[in-house]
Design a protein around this motif. Sequence first.
Motif, PDB file in Angstrom:
ATOM      1  N   LYS A   1       0.812  -1.210   0.000  1.00 45.04           N
ATOM      2  CA  LYS A   1       0.000   0.000   0.000  1.00 45.04           C
ATOM      3  C   LYS A   1       0.849   1.265   0.000  1.00 45.04           C
ATOM      4  O   LYS A   1       0.320   2.347  -0.243  1.00 45.04           O
ATOM      5  CB  LYS A   1      -0.932   0.019   1.217  1.00 45.04           C
ATOM      6  N   GLU A   2       2.140   1.156   0.306  1.00 43.84           N
ATOM      7  CA  GLU A   2       3.010   2.329   0.318  1.00 43.84           C
ATOM      8  C   GLU A   2       3.282   2.798  -1.110  1.00 43.84           C
ATOM      9  O   GLU A   2       3.226   2.011  -2.061  1.00 43.84           O
ATOM     10  CB  GLU A   2       4.334   2.022   1.011  1.00 43.84           C
ATOM     11  N   GLY A   3       3.614   4.084  -1.234  1.00 45.46           N
ATOM     12  CA  GLY A   3       3.930   4.631  -2.538  1.00 45.46           C
ATOM     13  C   GLY A   3       5.368   4.358  -2.942  1.00 45.46           C
ATOM     14  O   GLY A   3       6.163   3.771  -2.189  1.00 45.46           O
ATOM     15  N   GLU A   4       5.705   4.793  -4.155  1.00 46.55           N
ATOM     16  CA  GLU A   4       7.044   4.530  -4.695  1.00 46.55           C
ATOM     17  C   GLU A   4       8.126   5.245  -3.880  1.00 46.55           C
ATOM     18  O   GLU A   4       9.211   4.707  -3.678  1.00 46.55           O
ATOM     19  CB  GLU A   4       7.106   4.966  -6.165  1.00 46.55           C
ATOM     20  N   LYS A   5       7.849   6.462  -3.401  1.00 51.26           N
ATOM     21  CA  LYS A   5       8.863   7.201  -2.660  1.00 51.26           C
ATOM     22  C   LYS A   5       9.211   6.506  -1.343  1.00 51.26           C
ATOM     23  O   LYS A   5      10.383   6.384  -0.966  1.00 51.26           O
ATOM     24  CB  LYS A   5       8.387   8.632  -2.407  1.00 51.26           C
TER      25      LYS A   5
END
Length: 357
Positions: free
Chosen positions: A79-83
Motif C-alpha cells: 500500500k506504500e507509494g514509490e517514494k
Amino acid sequence: MDTQQNTALTRALAEVPGPLPTSGVIHITLPHTDRFTVVGNHLAQHPELSCTAVGIAVRIQSLPQGTEVSIKALTARCKEGEKRIAAALRELEAHGYLQRFRHRLPGKKVATRTLFCNQPAALVRLRGQTPAPVPVPAQPQAHAPESDSYSDVEPVPEPEQQPERQPKPEPKPEPAPLPPAPPVPAVLLPVASPPSPPPPPFVPPPTAPKPPRPPLPQPGALTPALDRAATALLSDLRRHAPQFTLSEGDIRQLVPPVATWLERDAHPDTIRRTLIDDLPQPLRHPVKLLKHRLTALLPPPLPGACDLAAPARPRTVATPFQTCDDCDRAFRSPAPGHCRDCRETREHRGEDVPAAA
C-alpha cells in the motif's frame, strides 16, 4: 453492544501459562506448520531502520526465489507509494540487507539484479574467516621438445680429436597466442579482506553514569514506640505476601524509613498496601523493591491546623459620611466641614474656607 468480542482470543488468553503481566502486550504464541518465514530480532528490532524498511525486508524475505522486487513491483504488492518504498530499499542497502548491481546480458543489454541477505553481520564474519583463494598458475606455453641432455652447454672435445662442426640450431617456433579468457562476472559478495573485528552491537552501551540512589528516609526521632511499630509491620508482611519473608538484618535496615511513614501519620494498612500491591513478576529482589517504594512514595507531613486556615483578608477602612454645614449635603470626609461645591463657592466670594481634611 456494537463492540465485537473475539471469544477465541479470550479462551486462548485463559490458557496462557504463568502469571500475566500487569501492563504491555500479552503474547499468544501458536506454532506455525506451513506458510511461515523466520525473521531475526536483529531485523525486527533494528534501532536504525524505520518500520517501513523492516516491513519491506520481511515482505522480500517471504517471497520465493526469482520474484521481481523492483520498486514498481513492490508498489503493486504493498500500500506504500514509490517514494516510501525507494527510501526503505535505500535503508536496507545502507545496512547490508540488500544489494543491487547491474549485470550485462548478451547483446549489449544491462539488467539490474537484487540480492537479499537475512543476516548481513553473520555473512561478514563468515567472509572474514574464509582463507584467501590460492592463485591458479598460468598455463604453460608451447615449446620445442626437450633433448636428451638437461644442459645447454656443448660437450668439450678431447684434445686428440677435432670437434665436429655442429649444425646451427633451428629457430624455435613462437608459441601460438592463447585465446582470450571469458569475462569473469562481477563478484556479488564483499571482497575478502583481512579478518575484521566483529560488528558492533545494535544497542550501544550506556554512556551517562547512573545517578546515585537517594538515601533512605530517616525519622526526626526514632522513639521506642515507632521502632516497635515499624518492626511489627515489617515482620507481618510475610502473612500477606510470602515473598517478603525478611531477615532480621533486612528489617533493621527498613525500620527507619517505615518509622518515617508512621511519624508522618500514615496508617499501617496504607503502608502495607503500598509495599505489597501490584508486584512485578517475577520478584527477584524484595528488599530492593521495599527500599525503592519507601523512598519514592514517601508522603509529605500532614499540615497543621494553622496551615489549613484561610488567610485573613486585610481590613479596608471606609471614610465616614459628613453633612455639609451650608447645604446639608452628605459627603465623605474624615472630619466635618463643607462639601466641595460649597468650598469652591466660598473661595469665589473671597470668604475664608477651612482647610479640607
